[in-house]
Enzyme design. Structure first.
Site, PDB file in Angstrom:
ATOM      1  CD  GLU A   1      -2.973  -1.095   2.293  1.00  0.00           C
ATOM      2  OE1 GLU A   1      -2.809  -0.275   3.212  1.00  0.00           O
ATOM      3  OE2 GLU A   1      -3.948  -1.865   2.235  1.00  0.00           O
TER       4      GLU A   1
ATOM      5  CD  GLU B   1      -4.755  -5.980   2.974  1.00  0.00           C
ATOM      6  OE1 GLU B   1      -5.516  -5.136   3.519  1.00  0.00           O
ATOM      7  OE2 GLU B   1      -3.534  -6.021   3.190  1.00  0.00           O
TER       8      GLU B   1
END
Length: 768
Positions: free
Chosen positions: A127, A198
């Site tokens: 991320e 995710e």
């Protein structure tokens, strides 16, 4: 727990197990590695392979993960000139060292798919795009370097970067979030697959905040949407098993229980209906595999907020469709698709493996709902069961670390303890005792203030707002006065740019008396890292012998260590400590920390963020297990209990519009012209399926109604339409059995109790 958890995931239709690699547990000191016990990543990969599943290895090595310091070992902080996650030579050196260590370890065991192993994907970074702008010109070259470094390690399997839209070729960019079918831009090159790293099954919870819940229906909808709209080929649930932040591994303000609302809860029990509804979804998607793999989807409008995504190859022999209703305003919508009529509930997707018959609808839950029960099996309710050890409040003269200013906490403790004592001593020249005002500003997370041995103030920050001030009136003695400030962290920060620059601990100390304001910020301070009990390791079996233990006193005090003994409960149900009577601290069982507790920090609803704390049976001996607590506040250990956790109640509710179980599709198949035979029509009915946990049977029918029962499995009642023999039919089919199936059928219940009305079947039973 690994074999059981992996087996339950496989049973739920999972094909790939994804895991982070935790740098701080594998390299606790530079060049010193730990892959033993529950840190044995090779054993974990081999267990996955033994059960016939694949793996995705998210090396990072920055992971965030609500894990203390984002997974970085704290020794990185002391590397001269280091800037984490940027085009910085010191950081890149250590990051490459660790990544190479992990890749070579995995290679040496033949665990990459290119070697015949289970690992089909690896991740580098995590991320990063969220924070990349903060690094300016040092950001983009770091991304390119990380990608090149990873690819050159030669794993033979693809690498991914989640939330990195510009992931350099051949790195695959992937999505994280709850709604990737709506929010994700898609792969950044035509030869890259659509991957959702995710799919959040709930959301992490912090002390002082309520849990964010996510329904099984919402999860199923967004998975199906990602497949249909984004041509999704890989969806990973974060988390599928919740797990526990044992020890001091949780990041700042994170509760010890992690993603307990996952399909497999913190204890490894099935959380229904999530687990079962997703299992049905997975089975329905797999019925469509040939069609999905033969063509990209084409979209056909079915209405203003309705569309069909059709997978059909050139030959037309295989066809699968996803009928999407994005309207969430209320009523079901009727649509026409390929000359057939379909009812689509609000915000739902119907999956048609043959473009004709609905195998699954995301909003129609047929899976049972279960209820988790905590049963106290041992009470620590007698003073004779406890011993206590009073933590010593240090004074300035007893400290050896000195500074003329207030030190930053984590750079002083080096993350060996949550606790740092700040002490000072000064002479008061007045002729008599004076009243004064103490003001202490802290950057977090918790502060206990003592003056002359008396507790005078307490305060704490909160998640994302860690700074706070403790102010209190104090009595100053003529002559020598002592300040002792205990600053406590509750996990280290785990996210954000320039993590190495974060500051915690006491920042200023002021005392206002009749003579004016005295600033103690730049003053001679003495420091003690950690607690005396930690230094003595009195939470271990051996260390406990060195503590000056005494019988439990009638009046509880702050900063007290408590010790007791208990035998392991019979059976194999999961075990938890009910800590509802305590305040804040940490708990150990046989020297293993089961995590921090903070029961006194309530949610907006006025309840603890977490009351029960997981004690894995692998931590226990049959007898004489040692429980040790350190309590910062004033708790009551006499009300602590050891509880076993089990599923004692299961309930299911289906209507005549629910699709039949997906397994019935596989059993009965479809004919060449895609029309169901009479046998199929008879076999493919909505069904209530009830299944008690292992070693228990259905012992009582609490409720059964075929007709129009009101409510749902949480709150129900018999409606105006009710088949009077409902309970008798269910008792005959289910009582005394581990599991049973009851079809939604008029014949099953003898007659139609109310012709012309839509009927439901709701059954609630006890397992015992």
């Amino acid at each position: 727990m690994w074999p059981s958890l992996i087996s339950k995931a496989k049973e739920g239709g999972i094909d790939v197990i994804e895991t982070y690699v935790f740098w701080n547990i594998h390299e606790p000191q530079p060049g010193q590695y730990d892959f033993s016990g529950r840190h044995d990543i090779v054993a974990f990969m081999k267990e996955i392979q033994a059960q016939g599943l694949y793996a995705c290895l998210r090396i990072g090595p920055y992971i965030e993960a609500e894990w203390t310091y984002g997974g970085f070992p704290f020794w990185l902080h002391d590397v001269p000139g280091i800037v984490y996650r940027s085009d910085n030579e010191p950081f890149k050196f250590y990051m490459q060292n660790f990544t190479t260590k992990i890749v070579n370890l995995i290679k040496s065991e033949g665990l990459y798919a290119s070697q015949g192993g289970p690992i089909i994907l690896s991740q580098i970074e995590n991320e990063y795009q969220n924070k990349e702008k903060a690094f300016g010109k040092k950001g983009p070259p770091y991304v390119r370097w990380a990608a090149k470094m990873a690819v050159e390690l030669g794993t033979g399997v693809p690498w991914i970067m989640c939330k990195q839209d510009d992931a350099p070729d051949p790195i695959i960019n992937t999505c994280n979030g709850m709604r990737c079918g709506e929010t994700w831009k898609g792969p950044n090159a035509p030869n890259k697959p659509s991957i959702w790293t995710e799919d959040w099954t709930s959301f992490y919870q912090v002390y002082g905040e309520s849990a964010l819940l996510r329904s099984a229906e919402d999860m199923a909808y967004h998975v199906a949407l990602f497949i249909a709209r984004k041509n999704g080929t890989f969806i990973n649930y974060y988390m599928y098993h919740g797990g526990t932040n044992f020890g001091r591994s949780a990041a700042e303000f994170m509760i010890t229980g992690y993603y307990d609302q996952a399909p497999l809860d913190e204890y490894g029990l099935l959380r229904q209906p999530k687990w079962g509804h997703l299992k049905e979804l997975h089975a329905a998607v797999k019925l469509c595999l040939e069609a999905i793999l033969s063509a990209f989807p084409t979209m056909h409008s079915l209405g203003p907020l309705q569309e069909a995504y059709v997978f059909s190859g050139d030959s037309g022999t295989k066809c699968a469709a996803f009928l999407v209703n994005r309207d969430n305003s209320g009523e079901s919508v009727t649509v026409q698709f390929q000359n057939l009529t379909y009812q689509l509930p609000p915000k739902s997707i119907s999956i048609l493996p043959d473009c004709k018959i609905v195998a699954f609808n995301t909003a129609k839950v047929s899976t049972q709902v279960n209820t988790r029960t905590y049963r106290p099996v041992f009470k620590f309710d007698s003073a004779e069961k406890w011993e206590q050890f009073q933590e010593v409040i240090p004074q300035f003269d007893a400290t050896t670390v000195r500074s003329q200013t207030l030190l930053e906490q984590t750079n002083t403790t080096k993350d060996v303890s949550d606790y740092l004592w700040y002490t000072a001593s000064w002479e008061q020249e007045s002729e008599e005792q004076q009243q004064a005002k103490l003001s202490v500003q802290s950057l977090g997370h918790v502060l206990h203030a003592f003056v002359n041995g008396n507790l005078v103030g307490y305060g704490h920050g909160q998640f994302r707002n860690t700074t706070f001030t403790v102010e209190s009136k104090v009595a100053l003695n003529k002559g020598t006065n002592q300040i002792s400030l205990l600053s406590a962290t509750v996990g280290l920060p785990n996210s954000g740019a320039f993590l190495e620059r974060r500051s915690l601990g006491v920042r200023s100390v002021m005392i206002q008396d009749s003579r004016g304001l005295k600033n103690f910020t730049d003053f001679s301070w003495g420091y003690q890292v950690g607690l005396l009990g930690e230094k003595l390791q009195i939470y271990t079996s051996e260390g406990a012998k060195s503590g000056d233990w005494s019988r439990l006193s009638s009046s509880t005090q702050q900063f007290t260590w408590y010790k007791s003994i208990f035998d392991a409960p019979n059976g194999d149900d999961p075990i938890a400590l009910n800590m509802g009577s305590m305040g804040k601290g940490e708990a150990w069982v046989n020297g293993q920390s089961i995590g921090r507790y903070w029961v006194s920090f309530h949610t907006p609803e006025g309840v603890p963020s977490q009351t029960w704390y997981n004690v894995p049976r692998s931590f226990l001996k049959p007898e004489d297990n040692v429980l040790v607590l350190f309590e910062e506040e004033i708790g009551n250990p006499l009300n602590i209990t050891i509880d076993t956790i089990s599923i004692t109640k299961v309930c299911a509710h289906v209507t005549e519009s629910n699709p039949p179980p997906v397994i019935s599709w596989s059993k009965y198949g479809t004919s060449k012209d895609h029309k169901p035979s009479k046998r199929q029509k008879h076999g493919r009915r909505p069904k209530v399926y009830l299944n008690c946990p292992p070693r228990s049977n259905i012992s009582k029918i609490l409720f059964a109604s075929f007709g129009s029962p009101s409510g749902n499995c949480d709150d129900y009642a018999t409606g105006l339409c009710h088949s009077s023999n409902s309970k008798a039919i269910v008792e005959k089919a289910c009582l005394g059995k581990k599991k049973c199936t009851i079809a939604h059928s008029y014949k099953k219940f003898g007659r139609d109790p109310c012709p012309g009305l839509h009927k439901s079947l709701l059954v609630d039973v006890l397992c015992g």
